[in-house]
Motif scaffolding. Structure first.
Motif, PDB file in Angstrom:
ATOM      1  N   SER A   1      40.570  -0.755 -60.023  1.00  0.00           N
ATOM      2  CA  SER A   1      39.936  -1.558 -60.518  1.00  0.00           C
ATOM      3  C   SER A   1      39.415  -2.636 -59.678  1.00  0.00           C
ATOM      4  O   SER A   1      39.086  -3.647 -60.057  1.00  0.00           O
ATOM      5  CB  SER A   1      40.826  -2.158 -61.614  1.00  0.00           C
TER       6      SER A   1
ATOM      7  N   GLN B   1      38.121  -1.265 -67.701  1.00  0.00           N
ATOM      8  CA  GLN B   1      37.146  -2.402 -67.499  1.00  0.00           C
ATOM      9  C   GLN B   1      36.629  -2.623 -69.184  1.00  0.00           C
ATOM     10  O   GLN B   1      35.549  -2.746 -69.126  1.00  0.00           O
ATOM     11  CB  GLN B   1      35.838  -1.942 -66.739  1.00  0.00           C
ATOM     12  N   GLU B   2      37.797  -2.628 -70.089  1.00  0.00           N
ATOM     13  CA  GLU B   2      37.549  -3.088 -71.595  1.00  0.00           C
ATOM     14  C   GLU B   2      36.668  -2.190 -72.216  1.00  0.00           C
ATOM     15  O   GLU B   2      36.217  -2.198 -73.339  1.00  0.00           O
ATOM     16  CB  GLU B   2      36.917  -4.272 -71.595  1.00  0.00           C
TER      17      GLU B   2
ATOM     18  N   HIS C   1      31.155   3.779 -69.210  1.00  0.00           N
ATOM     19  CA  HIS C   1      30.107   2.934 -68.901  1.00  0.00           C
ATOM     20  C   HIS C   1      28.958   3.923 -68.551  1.00  0.00           C
ATOM     21  O   HIS C   1      29.303   4.808 -67.594  1.00  0.00           O
ATOM     22  CB  HIS C   1      30.597   2.427 -67.672  1.00  0.00           C
TER      23      HIS C   1
ATOM     24  N   LEU D   1      33.555  -7.941 -68.569  1.00  0.00           N
ATOM     25  CA  LEU D   1      34.402  -6.396 -68.467  1.00  0.00           C
ATOM     26  C   LEU D   1      35.549  -6.751 -67.495  1.00  0.00           C
ATOM     27  O   LEU D   1      36.015  -5.943 -66.661  1.00  0.00           O
ATOM     28  CB  LEU D   1      33.548  -5.353 -68.107  1.00  0.00           C
TER      29      LEU D   1
ATOM     30  N   GLU E   1      36.338  -8.556 -65.168  1.00  0.00           N
ATOM     31  CA  GLU E   1      36.258  -9.001 -63.926  1.00  0.00           C
ATOM     32  C   GLU E   1      35.352 -10.315 -63.488  1.00  0.00           C
ATOM     33  O   GLU E   1      34.454 -10.420 -64.634  1.00  0.00           O
ATOM     34  CB  GLU E   1      35.499  -7.909 -63.023  1.00  0.00           C
TER      35      GLU E   1
ATOM     36  N   HIS F   1      30.232  -7.362 -61.468  1.00  0.00           N
ATOM     37  CA  HIS F   1      30.436  -5.915 -61.071  1.00  0.00           C
ATOM     38  C   HIS F   1      29.270  -5.907 -60.247  1.00  0.00           C
ATOM     39  O   HIS F   1      28.098  -6.497 -60.342  1.00  0.00           O
ATOM     40  CB  HIS F   1      30.173  -5.243 -62.457  1.00  0.00           C
TER      41      HIS F   1
ATOM     42  N   HIS G   1      33.854  -3.669 -57.507  1.00  0.00           N
ATOM     43  CA  HIS G   1      34.394  -4.532 -58.277  1.00  0.00           C
ATOM     44  C   HIS G   1      35.045  -5.547 -57.282  1.00  0.00           C
ATOM     45  O   HIS G   1      35.184  -5.454 -56.038  1.00  0.00           O
ATOM     46  CB  HIS G   1      35.601  -4.153 -58.971  1.00  0.00           C
TER      47      HIS G   1
END
Length: 295
Positions: free
Chosen positions: A21, A103-104, A108, A227, A229, A232, A251
């Motif tokens: 992450s 990342q939620e 992706h 997301l 952070e 990205h 990240h």
């Protein structure tokens, strides 16, 4: 809502890549071969994936492999809302049903045109039984590469690469691409700063993006999480065909000050790369793109 699609199936087999992450993940290359011909066409691509993350290390479960089948309509009639489905299976063909949220999101999906002029980051919905669905818009006919990123429960983060062609007349480029370190988006200016003038392939490098308010000429202070952070960064090497070895998702570092988003990454081999920075300002996700050369 279930979508019934009779169409093209693209099969991607790959070994997992270590997820992280706080740092960058790279996925070595894949090779595409035709699997079979029937009313549905199967294209198979195999890639052996391995990754070493700098600064963040943790114990991981033994590597396993999965299959990702991309299903597209047999006849694509529009560039808008093209219905896609991605079915995740294990090597024996059994459905993989459980996925972790990272990342939620559970998946992706990065969509790029093969000339890297177009970029889209979307999140397919898990409909159960290992099936993800999404209906992205495409800007024009042409060839596109899809990087799907997901994490089966109890396994490492995994990335597959698939291809899709939107039929029709491919438009000619309207302008030459520019190798500029400055990008202006409405009232926001983004400057990319590199520690050295030359970008050396294989060498770890800090990429610093300074985000400024144009009117006030000062660092932006209202960046919001995107997301989970501060930002990205997606990096794709200009290659033909594009494979998982050309894809990097980084990240940000945690010590970035106001108006600055920093990443630690590397560019594996010499060549031309396109990078896309995404960040959230005032509830709107912004995307700034830059071309870079590594020697």
């Amino acid at each position: 809502m279930k979508i019934s699609i009779i169409g093209t199936v693209i099969l991607t087999t790959f070994i997992v890549v270590q997820g992280c992450s706080s740092q960058v993940k790279t996925i070595p290359g894949s090779q595409q071969t035709t699997a079979k011909n029937s009313q549905e066409h199967d294209l198979a691509s195999n890639s052996n994936n391995s990754s070493q993350h700098q600064q963040h290390q943790q114990k991981q479960a033994p590597a396993s492999s999965t299959q990702a089948k991309l299903i597209v309509p047999k006849k694509i009639k529009s560039i808008q809302a093209v219905p896609l489905a991605i079915n995740i299976q294990d090597q024996s063909g059994k459905t993989v049903s459980n996925f972790d949220t990272f990342q939620e999101k559970q998946m992706h999906l990065i969509v790029v045109s093969d000339d890297l002029r177009f970029f889209q980051h979307v999140h397919p919905s898990h409909k159960g039984n290992g099936r993800f669905e999404v209906s992205p818009d495409f800007p024009a006919p042409g060839s596109y590469t899809l990087f799907s990123d997901y994490k089966p429960t109890g396994q490492k983060e995994q990335v597959s690469v698939q291809k899709i062609t939107i039929p029709g007349e491919v438009p000619l480029p309207t302008a030459l691409e520019k190798f500029s370190h400055t990008k202006v988006l409405a009232d926001t200016k983004i400057n990319l700063a590199l520690p050295e003038k030359k970008l050396i392939a294989g060498k770890e490098v800090k990429l610093s993006f300074n985000v400024q308010e144009i009117k006030q000429n000062r660092p932006v202070k209202d960046l919001q999480p995107y997301l989970g952070e501060k930002g990205h960064l997606v990096i794709v090497k200009s290659s033909s065909p594009l494979t998982t070895s050309d894809y990097i998702h980084a990240h940000p570092l945690k010590d970035s000050r106001d108006g600055q988003i920093n990443f630690l990454s590397s560019f594996p081999s010499p060549g031309t790369y396109k990078v896309w920075l995404q960040f959230n300002r005032n509830g709107k996700v912004n995307t700034a793109d830059f071309w870079l050369n590594a020697i």
